[in-house]
Design a protein around this motif. Structure first.
Motif, PDB file in Angstrom:
ATOM      1  N   GLN A  70       0.822  -1.210   0.000  1.00  0.00           N
ATOM      2  CA  GLN A  70       0.000   0.000   0.000  1.00  0.00           C
ATOM      3  C   GLN A  70       0.856   1.260   0.000  1.00  0.00           C
ATOM      4  O   GLN A  70       0.496   2.254  -0.626  1.00  0.00           O
ATOM      5  CB  GLN A  70      -0.971   0.006   1.189  1.00  0.00           C
ATOM      6  CG  GLN A  70      -1.982   1.131   1.113  1.00  0.00           C
ATOM      7  CD  GLN A  70      -2.880   1.025  -0.102  1.00  0.00           C
ATOM      8  OE1 GLN A  70      -3.268  -0.066  -0.513  1.00  0.00           O
ATOM      9  NE2 GLN A  70      -3.215   2.160  -0.691  1.00  0.00           N
ATOM     10  N   ILE A  71       1.989   1.221   0.675  1.00  0.00           N
ATOM     11  CA  ILE A  71       2.917   2.362   0.631  1.00  0.00           C
ATOM     12  C   ILE A  71       3.308   2.625  -0.814  1.00  0.00           C
ATOM     13  O   ILE A  71       3.297   3.763  -1.286  1.00  0.00           O
ATOM     14  CB  ILE A  71       4.153   2.109   1.522  1.00  0.00           C
ATOM     15  CG1 ILE A  71       3.756   2.154   2.999  1.00  0.00           C
ATOM     16  CG2 ILE A  71       5.267   3.115   1.223  1.00  0.00           C
ATOM     17  CD1 ILE A  71       4.827   1.630   3.955  1.00  0.00           C
ATOM     18  N   ASN A  72       3.618   1.565  -1.546  1.00  0.00           N
ATOM     19  CA  ASN A  72       3.971   1.704  -2.957  1.00  0.00           C
ATOM     20  C   ASN A  72       2.806   2.311  -3.746  1.00  0.00           C
ATOM     21  O   ASN A  72       3.003   3.195  -4.590  1.00  0.00           O
ATOM     22  CB  ASN A  72       4.382   0.352  -3.546  1.00  0.00           C
ATOM     23  CG  ASN A  72       4.802   0.476  -4.992  1.00  0.00           C
ATOM     24  OD1 ASN A  72       3.977   0.406  -5.896  1.00  0.00           O
ATOM     25  ND2 ASN A  72       6.093   0.676  -5.213  1.00  0.00           N
ATOM     26  N   ALA A  73       1.593   1.851  -3.466  1.00  0.00           N
ATOM     27  CA  ALA A  73       0.413   2.366  -4.174  1.00  0.00           C
ATOM     28  C   ALA A  73       0.205   3.852  -3.882  1.00  0.00           C
ATOM     29  O   ALA A  73      -0.164   4.624  -4.781  1.00  0.00           O
ATOM     30  CB  ALA A  73      -0.831   1.566  -3.783  1.00  0.00           C
ATOM     31  N   ALA A 104     -11.860  13.525 -19.272  1.00  0.00           N
ATOM     32  CA  ALA A 104     -11.290  12.173 -19.333  1.00  0.00           C
ATOM     33  C   ALA A 104     -10.199  11.984 -18.284  1.00  0.00           C
ATOM     34  O   ALA A 104     -10.096  10.915 -17.671  1.00  0.00           O
ATOM     35  CB  ALA A 104     -10.741  11.893 -20.731  1.00  0.00           C
ATOM     36  N   ILE A 105      -9.408  13.009 -18.049  1.00  0.00           N
ATOM     37  CA  ILE A 105      -8.342  12.893 -17.049  1.00  0.00           C
ATOM     38  C   ILE A 105      -8.943  12.779 -15.653  1.00  0.00           C
ATOM     39  O   ILE A 105      -8.516  11.941 -14.853  1.00  0.00           O
ATOM     40  CB  ILE A 105      -7.343  14.057 -17.169  1.00  0.00           C
ATOM     41  CG1 ILE A 105      -6.552  13.885 -18.478  1.00  0.00           C
ATOM     42  CG2 ILE A 105      -6.417  14.118 -15.960  1.00  0.00           C
ATOM     43  CD1 ILE A 105      -5.685  15.048 -18.857  1.00  0.00           C
ATOM     44  N   PHE A 106      -9.971  13.582 -15.365  1.00  0.00           N
ATOM     45  CA  PHE A 106     -10.595  13.472 -14.044  1.00  0.00           C
ATOM     46  C   PHE A 106     -11.363  12.158 -13.897  1.00  0.00           C
ATOM     47  O   PHE A 106     -11.459  11.623 -12.796  1.00  0.00           O
ATOM     48  CB  PHE A 106     -11.465  14.689 -13.738  1.00  0.00           C
ATOM     49  CG  PHE A 106     -10.663  15.835 -13.171  1.00  0.00           C
ATOM     50  CD1 PHE A 106     -10.389  15.889 -11.819  1.00  0.00           C
ATOM     51  CD2 PHE A 106     -10.153  16.819 -13.994  1.00  0.00           C
ATOM     52  CE1 PHE A 106      -9.628  16.925 -11.281  1.00  0.00           C
ATOM     53  CE2 PHE A 106      -9.397  17.860 -13.470  1.00  0.00           C
ATOM     54  CZ  PHE A 106      -9.126  17.914 -12.118  1.00  0.00           C
ATOM     55  N   GLU A 107     -11.874  11.616 -14.995  1.00  0.00           N
ATOM     56  CA  GLU A 107     -12.485  10.286 -14.925  1.00  0.00           C
ATOM     57  C   GLU A 107     -11.427   9.234 -14.602  1.00  0.00           C
ATOM     58  O   GLU A 107     -11.686   8.288 -13.860  1.00  0.00           O
ATOM     59  CB  GLU A 107     -13.226   9.968 -16.224  1.00  0.00           C
ATOM     60  CG  GLU A 107     -14.532  10.748 -16.336  1.00  0.00           C
ATOM     61  CD  GLU A 107     -15.244  10.592 -17.667  1.00  0.00           C
ATOM     62  OE1 GLU A 107     -14.589  10.209 -18.678  1.00  0.00           O
ATOM     63  OE2 GLU A 107     -16.456  10.873 -17.715  1.00  0.00           O
ATOM     64  N   HIS A 140      -8.844   5.784 -10.606  1.00  0.00           N
ATOM     65  CA  HIS A 140      -7.660   5.495  -9.784  1.00  0.00           C
ATOM     66  C   HIS A 140      -8.008   5.527  -8.301  1.00  0.00           C
ATOM     67  O   HIS A 140      -7.576   4.652  -7.537  1.00  0.00           O
ATOM     68  CB  HIS A 140      -6.538   6.490 -10.103  1.00  0.00           C
ATOM     69  CG  HIS A 140      -5.330   6.244  -9.271  1.00  0.00           C
ATOM     70  ND1 HIS A 140      -4.478   5.173  -9.484  1.00  0.00           N
ATOM     71  CD2 HIS A 140      -4.842   6.895  -8.189  1.00  0.00           C
ATOM     72  CE1 HIS A 140      -3.526   5.179  -8.576  1.00  0.00           C
ATOM     73  NE2 HIS A 140      -3.725   6.222  -7.782  1.00  0.00           N
ATOM     74  N   GLU A 141      -8.781   6.533  -7.879  1.00  0.00           N
ATOM     75  CA  GLU A 141      -9.161   6.616  -6.463  1.00  0.00           C
ATOM     76  C   GLU A 141     -10.005   5.403  -6.057  1.00  0.00           C
ATOM     77  O   GLU A 141      -9.883   4.909  -4.940  1.00  0.00           O
ATOM     78  CB  GLU A 141      -9.892   7.922  -6.164  1.00  0.00           C
ATOM     79  CG  GLU A 141      -8.991   9.144  -6.176  1.00  0.00           C
ATOM     80  CD  GLU A 141      -7.899   9.130  -5.127  1.00  0.00           C
ATOM     81  OE1 GLU A 141      -8.041   8.447  -4.089  1.00  0.00           O
ATOM     82  OE2 GLU A 141      -6.884   9.825  -5.330  1.00  0.00           O
ATOM     83  N   THR A 149      -9.145   2.811  -3.156  1.00  0.00           N
ATOM     84  CA  THR A 149     -10.133   2.391  -2.156  1.00  0.00           C
ATOM     85  C   THR A 149     -10.175   0.873  -2.050  1.00  0.00           C
ATOM     86  O   THR A 149     -10.186   0.323  -0.941  1.00  0.00           O
ATOM     87  CB  THR A 149     -11.530   2.947  -2.505  1.00  0.00           C
ATOM     88  OG1 THR A 149     -11.469   4.383  -2.484  1.00  0.00           O
ATOM     89  CG2 THR A 149     -12.586   2.466  -1.524  1.00  0.00           C
ATOM     90  N   SER A 150     -10.175   0.189  -3.192  1.00  0.00           N
ATOM     91  CA  SER A 150     -10.222  -1.276  -3.163  1.00  0.00           C
ATOM     92  C   SER A 150      -8.961  -1.853  -2.520  1.00  0.00           C
ATOM     93  O   SER A 150      -9.023  -2.845  -1.799  1.00  0.00           O
ATOM     94  CB  SER A 150     -10.437  -1.848  -4.564  1.00  0.00           C
ATOM     95  OG  SER A 150      -9.281  -1.721  -5.361  1.00  0.00           O
ATOM     96  N   LYS A 151      -7.824  -1.213  -2.748  1.00  0.00           N
ATOM     97  CA  LYS A 151      -6.574  -1.684  -2.142  1.00  0.00           C
ATOM     98  C   LYS A 151      -6.591  -1.476  -0.623  1.00  0.00           C
ATOM     99  O   LYS A 151      -6.115  -2.324   0.132  1.00  0.00           O
ATOM    100  CB  LYS A 151      -5.376  -0.973  -2.774  1.00  0.00           C
ATOM    101  CG  LYS A 151      -5.079  -1.418  -4.202  1.00  0.00           C
ATOM    102  CD  LYS A 151      -3.919  -0.617  -4.788  1.00  0.00           C
ATOM    103  CE  LYS A 151      -3.590  -1.043  -6.193  1.00  0.00           C
ATOM    104  NZ  LYS A 151      -2.924  -2.330  -6.265  1.00  0.00           N
ATOM    105  N   ILE A 152      -7.123  -0.347  -0.179  1.00  0.00           N
ATOM    106  CA  ILE A 152      -7.225  -0.113   1.261  1.00  0.00           C
ATOM    107  C   ILE A 152      -8.211  -1.098   1.882  1.00  0.00           C
ATOM    108  O   ILE A 152      -7.964  -1.646   2.958  1.00  0.00           O
ATOM    109  CB  ILE A 152      -7.585   1.356   1.556  1.00  0.00           C
ATOM    110  CG1 ILE A 152      -6.376   2.231   1.206  1.00  0.00           C
ATOM    111  CG2 ILE A 152      -7.993   1.541   3.019  1.00  0.00           C
ATOM    112  CD1 ILE A 152      -6.621   3.708   1.249  1.00  0.00           C
ATOM    113  N   ASN A 153      -9.315  -1.350   1.181  1.00  0.00           N
ATOM    114  CA  ASN A 153     -10.266  -2.357   1.679  1.00  0.00           C
ATOM    115  C   ASN A 153      -9.596  -3.725   1.788  1.00  0.00           C
ATOM    116  O   ASN A 153      -9.832  -4.458   2.756  1.00  0.00           O
ATOM    117  CB  ASN A 153     -11.498  -2.424   0.785  1.00  0.00           C
ATOM    118  CG  ASN A 153     -12.399  -1.217   0.952  1.00  0.00           C
ATOM    119  OD1 ASN A 153     -12.370  -0.543   1.973  1.00  0.00           O
ATOM    120  ND2 ASN A 153     -13.196  -0.946  -0.059  1.00  0.00           N
TER     121      ASN A 153
END
Length: 169
Positions: free
Chosen positions: A13-16, A85-88, A93-94, A98-102
């Motif tokens: 997660q630190i890497n992420a 498109a960039i904000f999408e 990415h966010e 979130t899935s990685k933190i979960n």
């Protein structure tokens, strides 16, 4: 006790988190090249936030007696070439973060690591806020459409955003 499994999961997660910093730095550079300095500023604040998130986890691993192992950070790729498109991509990415933190929470639950669960609660709340903020920006950008004056007004608004160091944990 801080298990090896927990240590490995935190190191991933630190890497992420540092990849997120790197991705947002690339997006900041993109908008600086377009002279949209307010949007670039928004990404600059994101860079600082992601850096703080990564360091928060880094410090936590040390506090628990673990070993931080830094891995290679992948080269960031900006997929879209227009602002929406960039904000999408940012939202996508966010959601990935979130899935990685979960998943990290899942490891903490499996390891019965109550301290890690308590620590990660802040990150869970932060991700809800991150996703909400990006959704709002996407909605605004879609309303703006091709209106360059409105885009410049949003750019000025985003120029006022400042970084506030989070109190993590």
């Amino acid at each position: 006790m801080f298990s090896k499994k927990m240590e490995d999961a935190f190191n991933a997660q630190i890497n992420a988190e540092f990849y997120s910093e790197y991705l947002y730095l690339a997006m900041k550079a993109y908008f600086e090249e377009l002279h949209l300095t307010g949007i670039a500023n928004w990404f600059g604040v994101q860079v600082q936030e992601e850096h703080a998130h990564g360091l928060g986890m880094y410090d936590y691993v040390h506090e628990r007696g673990g070993k931080v192992t830094l891995g290679e950070i992948a080269k960031p790729e900006i997929k879209g070439k227009d602002t929406v498109a960039i904000f999408e991509q940012v939202l996508e990415h966010e959601q990935l973060v979130t899935s990685k933190i979960n998943a990290l929470v899942d490891v903490a639950e499996a390891e019965h690591d109550r301290a890690a669960l308590s620590f990660l609660d802040w990150y869970i709340k932060e991700q809800v806020e991150e996703e909400s903020n990006v959704r709002q920006l996407i909605a605004t950008l879609k309303l703006i459409g091709e209106d360059k004056k409105a885009l410049l007004m949003l750019d000025r608004e985003l120029a006022a955003r400042t970084y506030t160091a989070p109190v993590i944990g």
